[in-house]
Design a protein around this motif. Structure first.
Motif, PDB file in Angstrom:
ATOM      1  N   ASP A   1       0.818  -1.144  -0.069  1.00 17.26           N
ATOM      2  CA  ASP A   1      -0.037  -0.085   0.036  1.00 17.26           C
ATOM      3  C   ASP A   1       0.894   1.174   0.086  1.00 17.26           C
ATOM      4  OD1 ASP A   1      -1.702   1.989   0.523  1.00 17.26           O
ATOM      5  OD2 ASP A   1      -2.748   1.303   2.221  1.00 17.26           O
TER       6      ASP A   1
ATOM      7  N   SER B   1       0.344   4.238  -0.206  1.00 20.56           N
ATOM      8  CA  SER B   1      -0.143   5.443   0.530  1.00 20.56           C
ATOM      9  C   SER B   1       0.636   5.437   2.273  1.00 20.56           C
ATOM     10  CB  SER B   1      -1.547   5.457   0.575  1.00 20.56           C
ATOM     11  OG  SER B   1      -1.984   4.361   1.273  1.00 20.56           O
ATOM     12  N   GLN B   2       1.099   4.279   2.571  1.00 18.96           N
ATOM     13  CA  GLN B   2       1.680   4.117   3.702  1.00 18.96           C
ATOM     14  C   GLN B   2       3.004   4.527   4.024  1.00 18.96           C
ATOM     15  OE1 GLN B   2      -0.547   3.226   6.416  1.00 18.96           O
ATOM     16  NE2 GLN B   2      -2.034   3.540   4.910  1.00 18.96           N
ATOM     17  N   PHE B   3       3.816   4.737   2.728  1.00 18.37           N
ATOM     18  CA  PHE B   3       5.056   5.087   2.753  1.00 18.37           C
ATOM     19  C   PHE B   3       5.425   6.262   1.753  1.00 18.37           C
ATOM     20  CE2 PHE B   3       4.774   1.572   0.410  1.00 18.37           C
ATOM     21  CZ  PHE B   3       5.519   1.513  -0.855  1.00 18.37           C
TER      22      PHE B   3
ATOM     23  N   LYS C   1       2.702  11.796  11.685  1.00 19.13           N
ATOM     24  CA  LYS C   1       2.546  11.247  10.383  1.00 19.13           C
ATOM     25  C   LYS C   1       3.839  10.991   9.456  1.00 19.13           C
ATOM     26  CE  LYS C   1      -0.090  11.500   5.951  1.00 19.13           C
ATOM     27  NZ  LYS C   1      -1.171  12.033   5.125  1.00 19.13           N
TER      28      LYS C   1
ATOM     29  N   ARG D   1       5.574   7.914  10.896  1.00 19.31           N
ATOM     30  CA  ARG D   1       4.797   6.798  10.395  1.00 19.31           C
ATOM     31  C   ARG D   1       5.644   6.523   9.244  1.00 19.31           C
ATOM     32  NH1 ARG D   1       0.363   8.955  12.926  1.00 19.31           N
ATOM     33  NH2 ARG D   1      -0.771   9.582  10.862  1.00 19.31           N
ATOM     34  N   LEU D   2       5.175   7.521   8.445  1.00 19.15           N
ATOM     35  CA  LEU D   2       5.892   7.070   7.085  1.00 19.15           C
ATOM     36  C   LEU D   2       7.199   6.903   6.914  1.00 19.15           C
ATOM     37  CD1 LEU D   2       4.298  10.525   5.253  1.00 19.15           C
ATOM     38  CD2 LEU D   2       3.528   8.073   4.683  1.00 19.15           C
TER      39      LEU D   2
ATOM     40  N   MET E   1       7.374   3.257   7.992  1.00 18.72           N
ATOM     41  CA  MET E   1       7.135   2.249   7.020  1.00 18.72           C
ATOM     42  C   MET E   1       8.104   2.279   5.637  1.00 18.72           C
ATOM     43  SD  MET E   1       4.472   0.761   7.700  1.00 18.72           S
ATOM     44  CE  MET E   1       4.161   0.107   6.134  1.00 18.72           C
TER      45      MET E   1
END
Length: 341
Positions: A265, A267-269, A292, A295-296, A299
């Motif tokens: 996915d 969009s997650q990284f 955020k 988190r990126l 990932m």
């Protein structure tokens, strides 16, 4: 997959157009994976074609362009007829010698190429190649790339004698540059990017040529986000370079089918910014909360192993991910229905 999946590489054809590809430079992944698939030590190599799940057609578009479109022999002649003829003749040879192509109309056969011309091998006879799996760096949906059938191949720029750049990525708190890009003026997307940002902002550092005292890989390692605009074609080695450096890729592209989207996915990284919003890059990235961003960043660190090239290949690396994508498409083939066509 590693224990069961088997690939037969056709043995027809002579090097370097067949069974070889570039081992360094922009198209390096082509030669590296061809050599890996054909290695006697590969766990995926079928000993006999009857035990294979898929059939590899080891033809190098990069070497065709280099050798058959030589500017010395054919100056300024880029007519694709020779490319078509080579590919069509090769299919004819293996289809007449073996039963496998005709059994599935080529649906369990694949080619692998990173050259920009590679999607065109099927243009002259689209019906012949309508089920054929194309593993391509130039994964442009607007030019006939079909994500359900074809496979997007990451573009990896290898310096001679290496399998990837040095890891010079810094920890998040030491990344002092908001966003970074350096590269040639190729295509309209980069033209827009340069018009808006080239050497105009300390936070959004965009260069056509980086200052002589700076190091490209170090600048990536000091940046939170790395801009990855398409050039003349959709793929860019900067996506893999950014991931390797722990820099969150910012995808700026139209119609690019991102690699391994069956299982990853993006969009997650990554951050994906439409071309129309290039003037807003600084605002968009500045407004991403630090939580955020972290988190990126985390990932990116987790998916990095999927974009690393190893020799020999290792589980979950880029070669295994490519073969996994081929395996998934092979599972979707209904041979019984294909035989009725």
């Amino acid at each position: 997959m590693v224990k069961r999946f088997k690939v037969w590489s056709y043995r027809e054809g002579e090097r370097p157009i067949f069974h070889m590809g570039p081992m360094n430079g922009l198209y390096a992944i082509e030669g590296q994976i061809v050599e890996e698939i054909e290695s006697e030590k590969s766990p995926f190599k079928a000993k006999h074609p009857e035990e294979a799940h898929t059939f590899f057609m080891p033809i190098s578009v990069a070497n065709i362009v280099k050798l058959i479109y030589s500017p010395i022999i054919y100056p300024s002649d880029y007519n694709r007829d020779r490319l078509y003829r080579l590919m069509n003749d090769y299919v004819g040879v293996v289809a007449n010698k073996y039963p496998f192509w005709n059994a599935t109309n080529g649906a369990d056969h694949f080619m692998l190429s990173c050259h920009d011309w590679a999607p065109e091998v099927s243009h002259e006879k689209p019906k012949l190649f309508k089920d054929f799996i194309r593993v391509l760096c130039n994964a442009n949906i607007s030019k006939g790339f079909q994500p359900k059938r074809d496979i997007s191949l990451p573009e990896i720029n290898l310096k001679r004698g290496t399998l990837g750049p040095d890891d010079l990525g810094q920890a998040p708190h030491r990344r002092t540059i908001l966003a970074f890009f350096a590269g040639g003026l190729h295509g309209h997307i980069r033209m827009i990017l340069f018009q808006q940002w080239k050497e105009k902002d300390n936070d959004i550092q965009v260069y056509e040529k980086i200052p002589t005292q700076e190091n490209y890989t170090e600048l990536m390692g000091k940046s939170k986000y790395c801009l990855c605009p398409s050039g003349y074609e959709v793929a860019s080695p900067r996506v893999v370079e950014a991931i390797n450096a722990g820099c969150v890729p910012v995808i700026i592209s139209n119609n690019y089918s991102l690699p391994f989207s069956d299982v990853l996915d993006w969009s997650q990284f990554t951050v994906q910014i439409p071309v129309s919003k290039i003037p807003e890059i600084k605002n968009i990235l500045s407004e991403i909360p630090n939580e955020k961003y972290l988190r990126l960043y985390n990932m990116v660190s987790q998916v990095k192993r999927h974009f690393v090239l190893n020799r020999p290949a290792q589980p979950f690396d880029v070669t295994h991910m490519v073969l996994h994508s081929i395996w998934l498409r092979r599972l979707n083939i209904n041979v019984r229905n294909l035989n009725k066509l």
